[in-house]
Design a protein around this motif. Structure first.
Motif, mmCIF file in Angstrom:
data_model
loop_
_atom_site.group_PDB
_atom_site.id
_atom_site.type_symbol
_atom_site.label_atom_id
_atom_site.label_comp_id
_atom_site.label_asym_id
_atom_site.label_seq_id
_atom_site.Cartn_x
_atom_site.Cartn_y
_atom_site.Cartn_z
ATOM 1 N N THR A 37 0.829 -1.194 0.000
ATOM 2 C CA THR A 37 0.000 0.000 0.000
ATOM 3 C C THR A 37 0.865 1.246 0.000
ATOM 4 O OG1 THR A 37 -1.608 -1.228 1.273
ATOM 5 C CG2 THR A 37 -1.854 1.158 1.240
ATOM 6 N N SER A 39 1.661 5.019 0.928
ATOM 7 C CA SER A 39 1.313 5.916 2.021
ATOM 8 C C SER A 39 1.492 7.368 1.588
ATOM 9 C CB SER A 39 2.221 5.605 3.219
ATOM 10 O OG SER A 39 2.413 6.748 4.024
ATOM 11 N N TYR A 40 0.516 8.216 1.914
ATOM 12 C CA TYR A 40 0.656 9.639 1.604
ATOM 13 C C TYR A 40 1.898 10.195 2.299
ATOM 14 C CZ TYR A 40 0.037 14.690 1.699
ATOM 15 O OH TYR A 40 0.262 16.030 1.594
ATOM 16 N N GLU A 42 4.531 8.729 3.791
ATOM 17 C CA GLU A 42 5.861 8.159 3.581
ATOM 18 C C GLU A 42 6.297 8.106 2.129
ATOM 19 O OE1 GLU A 42 6.333 4.439 5.660
ATOM 20 O OE2 GLU A 42 5.333 5.312 7.403
ATOM 21 N N TRP A 128 -1.349 5.504 -5.349
ATOM 22 C CA TRP A 128 -1.950 6.096 -4.145
ATOM 23 C C TRP A 128 -3.370 6.585 -4.460
ATOM 24 C CZ3 TRP A 128 -2.867 11.507 -3.376
ATOM 25 C CH2 TRP A 128 -3.321 11.832 -2.100
ATOM 26 N N ASN A 136 -2.877 8.387 4.775
ATOM 27 C CA ASN A 136 -2.265 7.268 5.505
ATOM 28 C C ASN A 136 -0.770 7.449 5.667
ATOM 29 O OD1 ASN A 136 -1.656 7.007 2.825
ATOM 30 N ND2 ASN A 136 -2.285 4.910 2.624
#
Ligand code: HEC
Length: 136
Positions: A37, A39-40, A42, A128, A136
């Motif tokens: 997934t 992540s916004y 990271e 994303w 996230n």
């Protein structure tokens, strides 16, 4: 008695497990974004910070967000609000996301103001958005 031994054994195993992977070994492999997934915070935010924040929302020494343009990319809520002209991200729909189109076409960053966003970073942002553009 048996029970206490069992708990001690499990606790011991947990500690051993943690020791085996110091720091979680969280290396980010941008070349393989499809694996997990996105992540916004990271994955996506560091791209905006490196390539876009200069114009789309840098912070001053007090930590106040200052920007040259209406679209702020370094804050999730502002990113999803879009610019004075409207949203630039449609959660779940990369084809309808103006921001993605602009970086894919090479319209952002503006000509002469920075390198075109590399394919693998565009792929991270696309994934994303596909995954619902979550905070996230
Ligand atoms: C040198 C400054 C500069 C850089 C760097 C830059 N932009 Fe922009 N961007 C602008 C300006 C100026 C506009 C148009 C005016 C406005 O939106 O107020 C704009 C507009 C946009 C828009 C359209 C918003 C709208 O509805 O008007 C998007 C999306 C965008 N930029 C994304 C990005 C992304 C993503 C990056 C980094 C990969 C980036 N920009 C880097 C200056 C920049």
């Amino acid at each position: 008695m048996l029970c206490a031994v069992g708990v001690a054994a499990v606790a011991g195993a947990l500690v051993a497990g943690q020791a085996a992977s110091p720091g979680g070994a969280a290396t980010h492999d941008l070349s393989a974004p499809a694996a997990d997934t996105v992540s916004y915070k990271e994955d996506v935010l560091p791209i905006f910070q490196a390539r876009c924040a200069r114009c789309h929302g840098a912070e001053d020494e007090e930590g106040e967000v200052v920007a040259e343009v209406s679209l702020i990319l370094i804050n999730y809520e502002r990113l999803m609000m879009g610019s004075e002209f409207g949203p630039v991200i449609t959660a779940g729909d990369p084809a309808d996301s103006w921001l993605l189109e602009m970086i894919t076409e090479g319209d952002m960053p503006p000509e002469g103001e920075g390198d075109k966003v590399p394919e693998e970073e565009i792929a991270v942002i696309r994934q994303w958005i596909e995954e619902g553009a979550k905070n996230n």
